[in-house]
Scaffold this motif. Structure first.
Motif, short mmCIF file in Angstrom:
data_model
loop_
_atom_site.label_atom_id
_atom_site.label_comp_id
_atom_site.label_asym_id
_atom_site.label_seq_id
_atom_site.Cartn_x
_atom_site.Cartn_y
_atom_site.Cartn_z
N HIS A 62 0.83 -1.21 0.00
CA HIS A 62 0.00 0.00 0.00
C HIS A 62 0.86 1.25 0.00
CE1 HIS A 62 -3.88 -2.14 1.59
NE2 HIS A 62 -3.64 -2.36 0.31
N LEU A 63 2.00 1.19 0.70
CA LEU A 63 2.94 2.31 0.66
C LEU A 63 3.41 2.53 -0.78
CD1 LEU A 63 4.74 4.37 2.20
CD2 LEU A 63 6.46 2.56 2.36
N GLU A 64 3.78 1.46 -1.45
CA GLU A 64 4.23 1.56 -2.84
C GLU A 64 3.13 2.13 -3.73
OE1 GLU A 64 7.39 -1.85 -3.85
OE2 GLU A 64 5.49 -2.65 -3.12
N GLN A 65 1.91 1.64 -3.54
CA GLN A 65 0.79 2.09 -4.36
C GLN A 65 0.51 3.57 -4.16
OE1 GLN A 65 -2.62 -0.52 -3.98
NE2 GLN A 65 -4.04 0.97 -4.87
N ALA A 66 0.53 4.00 -2.91
CA ALA A 66 0.25 5.41 -2.61
C ALA A 66 1.33 6.32 -3.17
CB ALA A 66 0.13 5.60 -1.10
N VAL A 67 2.60 5.93 -2.99
CA VAL A 67 3.71 6.77 -3.48
C VAL A 67 3.69 6.83 -5.01
CG1 VAL A 67 6.23 6.91 -3.66
CG2 VAL A 67 5.16 6.45 -1.45
N ALA A 68 3.41 5.71 -5.67
CA ALA A 68 3.33 5.72 -7.13
C ALA A 68 2.24 6.67 -7.61
CB ALA A 68 3.06 4.30 -7.64
N TRP A 69 1.10 6.67 -6.91
CA TRP A 69 -0.01 7.56 -7.28
C TRP A 69 0.39 9.03 -7.08
CZ3 TRP A 69 -4.63 6.85 -9.66
CH2 TRP A 69 -5.51 7.92 -9.62
N LEU A 70 1.02 9.31 -5.94
CA LEU A 70 1.43 10.69 -5.65
C LEU A 70 2.47 11.18 -6.66
CD1 LEU A 70 1.66 10.48 -1.75
CD2 LEU A 70 0.05 11.87 -3.06
N GLU A 71 3.36 10.31 -7.06
CA GLU A 71 4.36 10.70 -8.06
C GLU A 71 3.71 10.99 -9.40
OE1 GLU A 71 7.09 7.45 -7.93
OE2 GLU A 71 8.29 8.32 -6.30
N PRO A 128 -6.08 12.83 8.46
CA PRO A 128 -6.82 13.08 7.21
C PRO A 128 -5.91 13.20 6.00
CG PRO A 128 -6.91 15.00 8.69
CD PRO A 128 -6.36 13.86 9.47
N LEU A 129 -4.73 13.77 6.17
CA LEU A 129 -3.79 13.88 5.04
C LEU A 129 -3.42 12.49 4.53
CD1 LEU A 129 -0.68 16.22 4.93
CD2 LEU A 129 -0.47 13.81 4.32
N LEU A 130 -3.08 11.59 5.45
CA LEU A 130 -2.70 10.23 5.07
C LEU A 130 -3.87 9.49 4.42
CD1 LEU A 130 -0.75 7.79 5.11
CD2 LEU A 130 -1.57 7.31 7.44
N ARG A 131 -5.03 9.59 5.02
CA ARG A 131 -6.20 8.89 4.48
C ARG A 131 -6.58 9.40 3.10
NH1 ARG A 131 -10.01 8.50 9.95
NH2 ARG A 131 -8.86 6.77 10.93
N GLN A 132 -6.52 10.71 2.91
CA GLN A 132 -6.87 11.27 1.60
C GLN A 132 -5.89 10.80 0.53
OE1 GLN A 132 -7.02 15.51 2.23
NE2 GLN A 132 -8.65 15.31 3.76
N ALA A 133 -4.60 10.76 0.87
CA ALA A 133 -3.60 10.29 -0.09
C ALA A 133 -3.83 8.83 -0.45
CB ALA A 133 -2.20 10.49 0.48
N LEU A 134 -4.13 8.01 0.55
CA LEU A 134 -4.37 6.58 0.30
C LEU A 134 -5.65 6.37 -0.52
CD1 LEU A 134 -3.46 5.09 3.81
CD2 LEU A 134 -2.09 4.99 1.72
N GLU A 135 -6.68 7.12 -0.18
CA GLU A 135 -7.95 6.96 -0.90
C GLU A 135 -7.82 7.38 -2.35
OE1 GLU A 135 -10.54 9.18 1.60
OE2 GLU A 135 -10.85 7.53 3.03
N ARG A 136 -7.06 8.44 -2.62
CA ARG A 136 -6.84 8.85 -4.00
C ARG A 136 -6.12 7.77 -4.79
NH1 ARG A 136 -4.94 13.59 -1.69
NH2 ARG A 136 -2.88 13.43 -2.67
N ALA A 137 -5.32 6.97 -4.07
CA ALA A 137 -4.59 5.88 -4.73
C ALA A 137 -5.42 4.60 -4.80
CB ALA A 137 -3.29 5.61 -3.98
N GLY A 138 -6.69 4.69 -4.36
CA GLY A 138 -7.57 3.53 -4.43
C GLY A 138 -7.43 2.55 -3.29
N ILE A 139 -6.90 3.01 -2.15
CA ILE A 139 -6.69 2.15 -0.99
C ILE A 139 -7.71 2.50 0.10
CG2 ILE A 139 -5.05 1.47 0.82
CD1 ILE A 139 -2.83 2.51 -1.13
N PRO A 140 -8.54 1.55 0.54
CA PRO A 140 -9.46 1.82 1.66
C PRO A 140 -8.67 2.28 2.87
CG PRO A 140 -9.99 -0.27 0.62
CD PRO A 140 -8.66 0.16 0.05
#
Length: 312
Positions: free
Chosen positions: A108-117, A239-251
């Protein structure tokens, strides 16, 4: 404020002071208690909220009441046998079920960082400075929080003047005080550069994009891309962490700021770190604290993407 008062106030952390103030207001305002209090009134106060408030909250309320009486020169009624016995009974009838943050899994860390990049690249192409800055900031905060095992308040109190980062080498971060540093001696933390998911490069990219030279590392960003002069509040990290994860498609509803710390601890445990090394790296003083963060049901074996960081 006199010099004496200033030093006395500095001896108590701001969060503790706010919590104690709220506890006293609850005792007097919500429940209708009187100060100085009797042991009987405090026992009845505990009974009134035994099924409503957690054991930890009740314990904090007792600490606040004890501190108020001691500071005002009154005998401490919370030490009375009746109060101790009532509290012991509450613990027996309402056992605490400790809530723990869901550890952030490496995938999930990888998925979120890839989305943010990807967000950052798209924003740069579209000359969208607000989105670019948020993506860079969030990437740096999440990667530093994970690989360094920082609490949210530690992330929010990082100052650029106390950080030295060298691309491809590592990063050194100094915190003048932290929750585990009760004597305010300050502590220096180090983390190496990684081949991927690198907190060092993420920090450098964020500082460069935001053109920051001093002050808080992590700040608020308004919709026009203007940076706040103040650091983020610790409560804003969830909220910052959750929003970043949700944008990356992670519950993300079960993730909190402690998910970064627990995620790293579980990854390190699965990667073969011994408990003593993990405790030293993260800063835990006792084994009980460390074991609360190590997932009892560990993830499948994860690929090693970093050598064991240097322990400071």
């Amino acid at each position: 404020m006199s010099e004496l008062d200033r030093y006395l106030q500095a001896a108590t952390r701001d969060n503790t002071r706010r919590s104690y103030r709220a506890a006293i207001e609850h005792f007097e305002g919500s429940w209708g208690g009187f100060l100085p209090a009797t042991a009987d009134s405090i026992a009845r106060y505990l009974v009134a909220y035994a099924g409503e408030l957690s054991i930890n909250t009740l314990k904090l309320r007792l600490s606040a009441l004890a501190q108020w009486h001691n500071s005002q020169g009154f005998a401490d009624p919370t030490k009375a046998p009746v109060v101790r016995k009532v509290f012991k009974g509450i613990r027996a009838l309402h056992p605490a079920q400790e809530k723990q943050a869901e550890p952030l899994q490496l995938q999930h860390l990888e998925q979120a960082v890839a989305w943010l990049e990807q967000e950052a690249q798209t924003a740069q192409s579209a000359d969208n400075q607000p989105v670019l800055l948020r993506a860079k900031r969030d990437t740096a905060l999440i990667l530093l929080g994970f690989w360094r095992g920082f609490r949210s308040d530690e992330l929010c109190r990082l100052q650029i003047e106390h950080v030295q980062a060298s691309a491809g080498a590592g990063i050194t971060l100094y915190l003048p005080r932290s929750k585990s540093d009760r004597d305010n001696l300050g502590k220096t933390y180090q983390t190496p550069a990684l081949q991927r998911l690198c907190p060092v490069q993420a920090y450098i990219d964020w500082i460069s994009a935001a053109a920051l030279v001093r002050g808080p590392v992590f700040r608020g960003i308004d919709r026009w891309g203007h940076l706040s002069e103040e650091g983020l509040h610790a409560n804003s990290v969830i909220p910052l962490l959750r929003q970043a994860l949700e944008r990356a498609g992670i519950p993300a509803e079960h993730y909190t700021s402690h998910s970064l710390r627990r995620g790293f601890a579980t990854w390190a445990h699965q990667s073969g770190w011994d408990l003593k090394s993990l405790m030293s790296y993260v800063g835990w003083k006792d084994m009980k604290s460390a074991m609360r963060y190590v997932d009892a049901n560990p993830f499948p074996v994860m690929p090693r993407i970093v050598e064991k960081p240097v322990i400071s």
